[in-house]
Design an enzyme around this catalytic site. Structure first.
Site, PDB file in Angstrom:
ATOM      1  N   LYS A   1       0.846  -1.187   0.000  1.00 33.53           N
ATOM      2  CA  LYS A   1       0.000   0.000   0.000  1.00 33.53           C
ATOM      3  C   LYS A   1       0.886   1.244   0.000  1.00 33.53           C
ATOM      4  CE  LYS A   1      -4.369   0.954   2.315  1.00 33.53           C
ATOM      5  NZ  LYS A   1      -5.096   0.758   3.569  1.00 33.53           N
TER       6      LYS A   1
HETATM    7  C1  E4P Z   1      -8.236   1.970   3.485  1.00 31.25           C
HETATM    8  O1  E4P Z   1      -7.605   1.031   3.089  1.00 31.25           O
HETATM    9  C2  E4P Z   1      -8.160   2.523   4.838  1.00 31.25           C
HETATM   10  O2  E4P Z   1      -7.556   1.559   5.671  1.00 31.25           O
HETATM   11  C3  E4P Z   1      -9.471   2.812   5.485  1.00 31.25           C
HETATM   12  O3  E4P Z   1     -10.570   2.369   4.700  1.00 31.25           O
HETATM   13  C4  E4P Z   1      -9.603   4.178   6.052  1.00 31.25           C
HETATM   14  O4  E4P Z   1     -10.841   4.285   6.667  1.00 31.25           O
HETATM   15  P1  E4P Z   1     -11.175   5.382   7.773  1.00 31.25           P
HETATM   16  O5  E4P Z   1     -11.530   6.652   7.060  1.00 31.25           O
HETATM   17  O6  E4P Z   1     -12.362   4.805   8.488  1.00 31.25           O
HETATM   18  O7  E4P Z   1      -9.974   5.511   8.635  1.00 31.25           O
END
Ligand code: E4P
Length: 217
Positions: free
Chosen positions: A87
């Site tokens: 990522k």
């Molecule tokens: C995406 O991969 C992130 O881990 C995640 O969906 C972020 O979500 P949040 O806005 O609830 O922190």
């Protein structure tokens, strides 16, 4: 449509896996910190533990924000297990790193995407997944689902193979809407996935079937 769970919690990942609908896991540094996972070796082991529970893709995020650092970290993460998807944040050095990983056979998830232009760049750099954060967009009185629709249009116009991974899901109807507008993947808390189960007529109908059965015995 693929279902990923957005957590680093092993119990929740195992519960989602047992449900039989899980295609993968996404994590991020905040989710790892929430589980108290600290230190290089523990982090690596935790990703390996997640890969042991699920059979699908597991997104593991780099912490570096410079190209060399991202490449070094990404290579190490990818070496943990073939399920790992690296990522990478949507920043200039991140786009360079996406291209590097694409050219070197390492799968990627471009994270922190909030615009069509960013999604276009991620696809051009060969990202395997792009993660628009729909909940965080909704949180500032804008329209996260509209962004998914726009990215879908652009990717379909040109046949980009990057999968649209709707992230920052806040509730069950986000999942339903994402399915209607053609997101390839959603990543969600387990609670929102389990919300898909719920309908009062199912509960009422089941209770009636069971009471009729009991009375007939
Ligand atoms: C995406 O991969 C992130 O881990 C995640 O969906 C972020 O979500 P949040 O806005 O609830 O922190």
């Amino acid at each position: 449509m693929k279902f990923f769970i957005d957590t680093a919690n092993l119990a929740q990942i195992a519960e989602a896996q047992e449900l039989g609908c899980l295609d993968g896991v996404t994590t991020n540094p905040s989710l790892m910190a929430k589980e108290g996972i600290k230190g290089h070796d523990n982090v690596m082991q935790h990703y390996q533990d997640i890969c042991t529970i699920v059979s699908g893709d597991v997104s593991a995020e780099v912490i570096s924000v410079d190209f060399d650092g991202m490449v070094k970290e990404g290579k190490e993460l990818a070496s943990i297990n073939p399920q790992i998807v690296v990522k990478v944040p949507m920043i200039e050095q991140g786009v360079r790193a996406l291209r590097y990983f694409t050219d070197n056979g390492i799968r990627t998830n471009c994270t922190l995407v909030f615009s069509v232009g960013q999604a276009l760049l991620a696809a051009k750099a060969g990202a395997s997944y792009v993660s628009p954060f729909i909940g965080r967009i909704d949180d500032i009185s804008s329209d996260g689902l509209a962004l998914i629709e726009e990215i879908r249009l652009v990717y379909d116009n040109y046949g980009f193979e990057t999968e649209i991974l709707a992230a920052s899901i806040r509730h069950t109807m986000h999942i339903v809407h994402c399915a209607k507008i053609g997101a390839d993947v959603i990543t969600s808390p387990l609670s929102a996935i389990k919300g898909l189960l719920k309908h009062p007529l199912t509960d009422i109908g089941l209770e009636k079937f069971l009471s009729d059965y009991r009375e007939s015995q």
